[in-house]
Motif scaffolding. Sequence first.
Motif, PDB file in Angstrom:
ATOM      1  N   MET A 127       0.744  -1.212   0.072  1.00 10.89           N
ATOM      2  CA  MET A 127       0.098   0.119   0.012  1.00 10.89           C
ATOM      3  C   MET A 127       0.741   1.231   0.123  1.00 10.89           C
ATOM      4  SD  MET A 127      -1.601  -0.885   3.722  1.00 10.89           S
ATOM      5  CE  MET A 127      -0.644  -1.689   4.891  1.00 10.89           C
ATOM      6  N   GLY A 128       2.008   1.124  -0.248  1.00  9.88           N
ATOM      7  CA  GLY A 128       3.094   2.187  -0.393  1.00  9.88           C
ATOM      8  C   GLY A 128       4.357   2.067   0.355  1.00  9.88           C
ATOM      9  N   ARG A 174      12.631  -0.058  -6.050  1.00  8.95           N
ATOM     10  CA  ARG A 174      11.498  -0.827  -5.647  1.00  8.95           C
ATOM     11  C   ARG A 174      10.873  -1.670  -7.025  1.00  8.95           C
ATOM     12  NH1 ARG A 174       7.499   2.150  -1.838  1.00  8.95           N
ATOM     13  NH2 ARG A 174       6.078   0.832  -2.764  1.00  8.95           N
ATOM     14  N   MET A 211       8.282   0.340  -8.922  1.00  8.48           N
ATOM     15  CA  MET A 211       8.403   1.791  -9.359  1.00  8.48           C
ATOM     16  C   MET A 211       8.323   2.139 -10.639  1.00  8.48           C
ATOM     17  SD  MET A 211       9.408   4.521  -7.955  1.00  8.48           S
ATOM     18  CE  MET A 211       9.801   4.240  -6.397  1.00  8.48           C
ATOM     19  N   LYS A 234       4.613   2.060 -11.490  1.00  9.97           N
ATOM     20  CA  LYS A 234       3.815   3.358 -10.780  1.00  9.97           C
ATOM     21  C   LYS A 234       4.221   4.574 -11.536  1.00  9.97           C
ATOM     22  CE  LYS A 234       3.011   1.183  -6.492  1.00  9.97           C
ATOM     23  NZ  LYS A 234       3.347   0.911  -5.094  1.00  9.97           N
ATOM     24  N   TYR A 288      -4.103  -0.876  -9.893  1.00 10.43           N
ATOM     25  CA  TYR A 288      -4.907  -1.000  -8.670  1.00 10.43           C
ATOM     26  C   TYR A 288      -6.095  -1.657  -8.927  1.00 10.43           C
ATOM     27  CZ  TYR A 288      -1.048   2.322  -7.795  1.00 10.43           C
ATOM     28  OH  TYR A 288      -0.224   3.050  -7.669  1.00 10.43           O
ATOM     29  N   SER A 345       7.490   9.922   5.030  1.00  8.16           N
ATOM     30  CA  SER A 345       6.005   9.651   4.517  1.00  8.16           C
ATOM     31  C   SER A 345       5.238   9.765   5.885  1.00  8.16           C
ATOM     32  CB  SER A 345       5.814   8.261   4.111  1.00  8.16           C
ATOM     33  OG  SER A 345       4.370   8.031   4.016  1.00  8.16           O
ATOM     34  N   ASN A 398       5.004  13.401   7.488  1.00  9.43           N
ATOM     35  CA  ASN A 398       4.231  14.254   6.592  1.00  9.43           C
ATOM     36  C   ASN A 398       2.552  13.920   6.872  1.00  9.43           C
ATOM     37  OD1 ASN A 398       5.766  16.199   5.394  1.00  9.43           O
ATOM     38  ND2 ASN A 398       6.036  14.498   3.641  1.00  9.43           N
ATOM     39  N   GLN A 424      13.364   6.913  -6.780  1.00 11.54           N
ATOM     40  CA  GLN A 424      12.511   6.233  -6.263  1.00 11.54           C
ATOM     41  C   GLN A 424      11.336   6.872  -5.374  1.00 11.54           C
ATOM     42  OE1 GLN A 424      12.899   2.533  -5.785  1.00 11.54           O
ATOM     43  NE2 GLN A 424      13.621   3.087  -7.814  1.00 11.54           N
ATOM     44  N   VAL A 425      10.640   7.824  -6.085  1.00  9.32           N
ATOM     45  CA  VAL A 425       9.693   8.757  -5.653  1.00  9.32           C
ATOM     46  C   VAL A 425       8.301   7.850  -5.056  1.00  9.32           C
ATOM     47  CG1 VAL A 425       7.993  10.616  -6.080  1.00  9.32           C
ATOM     48  CG2 VAL A 425      10.452  10.790  -7.217  1.00  9.32           C
ATOM     49  N   ALA A 426       7.787   7.027  -5.833  1.00 10.47           N
ATOM     50  CA  ALA A 426       6.697   6.614  -5.520  1.00 10.47           C
ATOM     51  C   ALA A 426       6.537   5.789  -4.475  1.00 10.47           C
ATOM     52  CB  ALA A 426       6.197   5.731  -6.903  1.00 10.47           C
ATOM     53  N   GLN A 427       5.257   5.874  -3.566  1.00  6.13           N
ATOM     54  CA  GLN A 427       4.998   4.936  -2.542  1.00  6.13           C
ATOM     55  C   GLN A 427       3.769   4.004  -2.725  1.00  6.13           C
ATOM     56  OE1 GLN A 427       5.705   6.430   1.467  1.00  6.13           O
ATOM     57  NE2 GLN A 427       7.238   7.784   0.673  1.00  6.13           N
ATOM     58  N   CYS A 428       2.592   4.597  -2.487  1.00  8.57           N
ATOM     59  CA  CYS A 428       1.425   3.747  -2.895  1.00  8.57           C
ATOM     60  C   CYS A 428       1.595   4.295  -4.433  1.00  8.57           C
ATOM     61  CB  CYS A 428       0.389   4.108  -2.242  1.00  8.57           C
ATOM     62  SG  CYS A 428      -0.679   5.626  -2.927  1.00  8.57           S
ATOM     63  N   GLY A 429       1.729   5.276  -5.055  1.00  9.27           N
ATOM     64  CA  GLY A 429       2.105   5.334  -6.300  1.00  9.27           C
ATOM     65  C   GLY A 429       0.603   5.892  -7.064  1.00  9.27           C
ATOM     66  N   TYR A 430      -0.280   5.998  -6.234  1.00  6.92           N
ATOM     67  CA  TYR A 430      -1.691   6.293  -7.141  1.00  6.92           C
ATOM     68  C   TYR A 430      -1.707   7.865  -7.506  1.00  6.92           C
ATOM     69  CZ  TYR A 430      -6.836   6.155  -7.676  1.00  6.92           C
ATOM     70  OH  TYR A 430      -8.170   5.887  -8.045  1.00  6.92           O
ATOM     71  N   CYS A 431      -1.006   8.580  -6.892  1.00  9.38           N
ATOM     72  CA  CYS A 431      -1.227   9.958  -7.168  1.00  9.38           C
ATOM     73  C   CYS A 431       0.008  10.463  -8.315  1.00  9.38           C
ATOM     74  CB  CYS A 431      -0.964  11.159  -6.080  1.00  9.38           C
ATOM     75  SG  CYS A 431       0.688  11.120  -5.417  1.00  9.38           S
ATOM     76  N   ARG A 474      -0.785  11.541  -0.517  1.00 11.41           N
ATOM     77  CA  ARG A 474      -1.160  11.156   0.998  1.00 11.41           C
ATOM     78  C   ARG A 474       0.133  10.345   1.689  1.00 11.41           C
ATOM     79  NH1 ARG A 474      -3.509  12.488   5.265  1.00 11.41           N
ATOM     80  NH2 ARG A 474      -4.770  11.011   5.867  1.00 11.41           N
ATOM     81  N   CYS A 475       0.850   9.785   0.669  1.00 11.42           N
ATOM     82  CA  CYS A 475       2.172   9.312   1.290  1.00 11.42           C
ATOM     83  C   CYS A 475       3.034  10.243   1.559  1.00 11.42           C
ATOM     84  CB  CYS A 475       2.827   8.122   0.336  1.00 11.42           C
ATOM     85  SG  CYS A 475       1.766   6.900  -0.296  1.00 11.42           S
ATOM     86  N   GLY A 476       2.790  11.253   1.595  1.00 14.27           N
ATOM     87  CA  GLY A 476       3.961  12.573   1.577  1.00 14.27           C
ATOM     88  C   GLY A 476       4.978  12.380   0.918  1.00 14.27           C
ATOM     89  N   ALA A 477       5.263  12.001  -0.070  1.00 12.59           N
ATOM     90  CA  ALA A 477       6.473  11.660  -0.963  1.00 12.59           C
ATOM     91  C   ALA A 477       7.177  12.809  -1.474  1.00 12.59           C
ATOM     92  CB  ALA A 477       6.186  10.780  -1.871  1.00 12.59           C
TER      93      ALA A 477
END
Lengths: 734, 152
Positions: free
Chosen positions: A58-59, A221, A224, A227, A234, A644, A647, B91-98, B131-134
């Motif tokens: 989930m991230g 990742r 990556m 994404k 998703y 993360s 924030n 390596q920016v994306a975390q959940c990646g949705y945004c 929302r992941c604050g990346a």
Amino acid sequence: MLIGSAAIAGGVVFGYWRYRTPFDNPLLATLQDGEVALTTYLRIHRTGITIVAPRAEMGQGVHTTLAALVAEELDVALEDVQVEHGPASKAYFNQVAFEEGVPFAVTDEGALAEGVRNFTHVPAKLLGMQITGGSSSIPDAFVKMRKAGAAARMVLLAAAAKKLNVAQNTLTTSNGQVVAADGTRIPYTELAELAAEIEPPGDPELKERADWKLLGRSLPRVDMAAKCTGTAEYSIDVRLPGLLYATVRMNPQLGGELLSFDATAAGAMAGVRKIESLPGGVMVIASNTWYAMQAAKAINCTWGPAVYPTTSEAQFAAVDNAFANGYDSRFLDNGDVDDALADGADVEAEYAVPYLAHATMEPLNAVAWLHDGRLDIWAGTQAPTQAVKDSAAIAGIDAHRVHLHTTLMGGGFGRRAEADFINTAVHAATAMPGVPVKLTWSREEDTTHDTYRPLAKARFRATVANGGPLAFDLALAAPSAIASQLSRIGMSIPGPDMSIVQAAWDQPYAIANYRVTGYRAPVMTPISSWRSVGASQNGFFHECALDEIAHAAGADPLQMRLALLTHEPSRKVLEAVAEMSGWGGALPEGRGRGVAFVLSFGVPVAEVIEVAATGNGIRIIKAWAAVDVGIALDPGNIEAQVQSAINFGLSAAIMSEITLKDGVVEQSNFHNYDAIRIVQAPDIEVRILENGTKIRGIGEPGLPPAAPALANAIFAATGQRMRELPLRKHIRFA
Amino acid sequence: MKLTVNGSEHEVDVNDDMPLLWVLRDELGITGPKYGCGIALCGACTVHIDGVAMRSCVIPVAAVSGEVTTIEGLGTPAALHAVQRAWIDQQVAQCGYCQPGQIMSAAALLANNPDPSDAEIDIAMAGNLCRCGAYPRIRSAIKAAAASLREI
């Protein structure tokens, strides 16, 4: 030699798994022709290797790190394997998920504490809950997934020895191949079927850390590129032939009933295929999600009343009342707090935090398809085995006929541990047998029908002496998130809810008279786990209270904590953050720094935040964080998770609040439930230490210190002490 | 009506007021642009229309006159755009949705401003919620992409 897939799927079960548990290998039911499952975490086919990482991505980067655990011991490059979540199965139960609930501080590694922790592994296995949460994925997987990789490597070596007719100890491996003394190389993919006939070792030896090639390094990742190119899938992106699109409109009074509805107008709107009720609301199935959402708004619904106090004021009053009742827990009661406070407190205050929504970027959604005697579901879920159970009950079919495909998740933060959004999709599928349906909650439905982070209050009293606390009495009251969560899966909480006092009662401070008491308010609005759970509010309460104590004692808040901390890894993170931030140095006019230390999920974290009081309001200049995860498997990912979490914590500290009026949540979308944007997000410097005795997860622990560090910094800059979140109710932010 | 997306022309038969996002996602199966809020507050749905970053969730499809580019048209895993390259390198994306939206906003920014200041990055990217604050890595990736684009 070739083994037919039927034979493999029918009888050849093996792997590290079998020696440890009675669960079957769930991969056997998923094998393609010619494919074998060497362990529960590994499928090998002639065309390639797939590692199963059975936790919600989930991230937090868990698919990359879990796959690296297997790949390290298997001896394959991460870029040469596929990584997938795999099926829902009890075989993937989370062994350590319940450890956080024991009444022993994580710093207590005595025989009794460790014994009770080990005892929690038994119900964990019996319940067989595959669950992602509690920052537990890495501690749960650290040994078992490396052993799975090592066991698979051993049988591949044995297979090569058989094939080449040489002794196994003359062989070695390199990057996905077995290498013979004469230089002959055989790819694992060519050995898998032979390997599938060989019994793996029960307890294979693991590599020394010094020999690690993947672990301990910042790895790219595995998700990556997908994404960053729009190709990551998703659940909201799943495409199927003949797919229909649906949405729901639920009673805005959470848990209230739908009394009646009139869909005459909505039913005639463009694209609408079907409108039906489901428990607590209505659903629209259409040819396009937007058509479904437009029609849902046009339905006339008559709703039943809320089943809880209908305003925030009334709910906070219920929390206030809880302080007057008997306590839920008092696991910390050092010295004689009552005696030390008999002559009154030097400092006392009350603190409060509101309900919070999870607000994942990907609104809740799932795809369900009831066809050919089975139910296929595509969903982003943190609790797949529970989702299967719920779905089977709704669809009225056996659980083994439910096939759950767990996708990537656009954020989870605890919200996707609930099954409600999947249940709505299954209702839609049962209304449209044979047709796949993707059901998406609108952002408004998502925000107003969350299972929220509980509201909570704290009251503290303290006396000071010799530059520090002589007595510190902290009382915490909140409804039980755990009880609310468990009630939705037909379970109850047997004892105290440790989350009410989490990260407050178990902090390694040596204070002579020190008491933390938890009071349980009734569950009102549905609540659940929210990133860092009870620590999300208790870090704020405890660490702001300590700041007030330091101020009253005339002490430096960081030095005072250092003098009180008894746990060496905890002292080290505080020393590190002091050094990183140049704590104590001169600051420009209008600047202030705050510090906070919270030990949660076994990870000591110290943070310093610097703010500037400007003409336009408070501006966050920079944040520093030092964390100790025991063993840092992927420093780059750990840094990302700490940034993360900070924030996420700052969003809650500055601006987030869910309020109720007339039984209805007042916030609905990002205009009134926003989160921190790039404009406000500070530069965040992270240092990772490894003094802890156990490996720990890092998805959550960076969060709890963020709010108190910010509030304490604002006090340092302005002299204004704020005891309620979100802070923007009391001060302007630039 | 006709719609040109990523260089291909499509014929779609939907209500005029359907937002472009839902035409792309549910009618054409182009799922890179994401649904996040539906009211232009989060930026997850950002696409380019004739090179300008737009929130596809609030643009009625009938009002689209130019060529639409989505994240899929910006670059592919085999042929990355400089911004996507930088996103992967950092390596920016975390959940990646945004991230499709973040990347589309950043690409539009850099097309007009090859060397944006921090303040200019803030203005261009403030509408894209993560929302992941990346954000620390988003900022560094934009700077890295800007540098690589200036070298071309």
